[in-house]
Scaffold this motif. Sequence first.
Motif, PDB file in Angstrom:
ATOM      1  N   ALA A 159       0.882  -1.164   0.000  1.00 42.51           N
ATOM      2  CA  ALA A 159       0.000   0.000   0.000  1.00 42.51           C
ATOM      3  C   ALA A 159       0.922   1.217   0.000  1.00 42.51           C
ATOM      4  N   LEU A 160       1.054   1.852  -1.150  1.00 44.48           N
ATOM      5  CA  LEU A 160       2.123   2.828  -1.377  1.00 44.48           C
ATOM      6  C   LEU A 160       1.572   4.180  -1.810  1.00 44.48           C
ATOM      7  N   PRO A 161       2.280   5.258  -1.473  1.00 46.81           N
ATOM      8  CA  PRO A 161       1.908   6.557  -2.031  1.00 46.81           C
ATOM      9  C   PRO A 161       2.193   6.590  -3.528  1.00 46.81           C
ATOM     10  N   GLY A 166      10.690  12.098   0.280  1.00 48.01           N
ATOM     11  CA  GLY A 166      11.498  11.849   1.458  1.00 48.01           C
ATOM     12  C   GLY A 166      12.275  10.550   1.349  1.00 48.01           C
ATOM     13  N   ALA A 167      13.169  10.338   2.311  1.00 47.83           N
ATOM     14  CA  ALA A 167      14.032   9.170   2.271  1.00 47.83           C
ATOM     15  C   ALA A 167      13.260   7.871   2.450  1.00 47.83           C
ATOM     16  N   LEU A 168      12.198   7.890   3.265  1.00 50.37           N
ATOM     17  CA  LEU A 168      11.401   6.677   3.460  1.00 50.37           C
ATOM     18  C   LEU A 168      10.587   6.314   2.224  1.00 50.37           C
ATOM     19  N   GLY A 273       4.198  11.785  13.834  1.00 51.58           N
ATOM     20  CA  GLY A 273       4.596  13.181  13.752  1.00 51.58           C
ATOM     21  C   GLY A 273       5.412  13.529  12.517  1.00 51.58           C
ATOM     22  N   ALA A 274       5.984  12.524  11.861  1.00 51.81           N
ATOM     23  CA  ALA A 274       6.917  12.810  10.765  1.00 51.81           C
ATOM     24  C   ALA A 274       6.484  12.291   9.400  1.00 51.81           C
TER      25      ALA A 274
END
Length: 389
Positions: A159-161, A166-168, A273-274
């Motif tokens: 389940a992916l954006p 970002g690094a993740l 939070g991140a």
Amino acid sequence: MTRLHPVNASHPHRVLILGAGHIGRAIALLLEDAGSYTLTVADRDAAALKRLQVHSAAPLQVTDDAMLEAAIAGHHAVLNALPFHQAVPVATLCARHGVHYFDLTEDVASTRAIQALAEGARSAFMPQCGLAPGFIGVVGNALAQRLDRVEGLQLRVGALPRYPQGALRYAMTWSTEGLINEYCNPCDAIVQGRRTSVPALGGLETLLIDGVEYEAFNTSGGLGTLPQTWEGRVQQLDYKSVRYPGHHAILQLLLHELRLRDRRDLLKELLDGAVPTTQQDVIVILASARGQRDGRLVQESYAAHILGASVRGQMLSAIQRTTAAGICAALDLVMAGQLPQAGFIGQEQIALEDFLANRFGRIYRAPGSVGDAGSPQAPLARSLQAVGA
């Protein structure tokens, strides 16, 4: 407590949905749109109930056993979309009142406890009805059954954006608690024909699906009861989560080098939070079975990319659609008498043809799914490959 009236009042089944969060709301929208059931949605959050855009709402404290039992009594079925730690308490009350029980949990311990509750029960108990566990077990079982002898069954789901940053290269599309469990808990598998556990984050591999490179690694909970069903009948069975390259290395740092696997509350706080949430996601599925048929080594595969869509004017993400469709299809099949009416039901007891033909399950073969040709068999028919003599 919010009551949603069915489109077709000739169907009297009364269904209770516990939880009005992202997935509970999606379940309610799909069932309301289809009609056929008298729905009750229960949640302690009045604002979440109001977002369902129905005429009346009264919050219910689902952690209050007496209130919860009163809500469950008199319904034909309960669809539990609460956090995983509520699975066993709710299932226990369903067993007491002879109510069919369905949930979405990926928690292995909860599922085993529900299996025990289901022994001798008057109603059906069907946990793990989402995407993984859930549909991936249905399709994996079907692929394996098409072979005379199964050597390996590999199940991969992400389940992916759609637009990673970002690094993740990741965004939150579902429960943070559930995600942490997947990354930290032992993973069921079959190795050399025997059920075993393998460590989460192990088995890192590179995948190429339709020209896009991904990585995949062991995560907990995705197999459901498949290892019990296929022990001794398949040499290798595993489940891995699909991510964009680079995700795994950062997890290794967070969970192992910084030892956040032992401080899950802090890990949840950091992730919440991140890491942003997104509705712009994609579900990536790749399931493959390898083995013998008619004396030849063959591979059967199913692959799909599934996107979000609007239901009753409300946008549902891909993970909302696929997860809600899984539990709604399971409800339909039990209520129609296509599955047992009492005891424990594993996902692999659903015939893939029945699932894909169901009004909810068909989203797995809708436009946007690889191999769709308007037929439930199309995703499988395209993928038969002879890989040796």
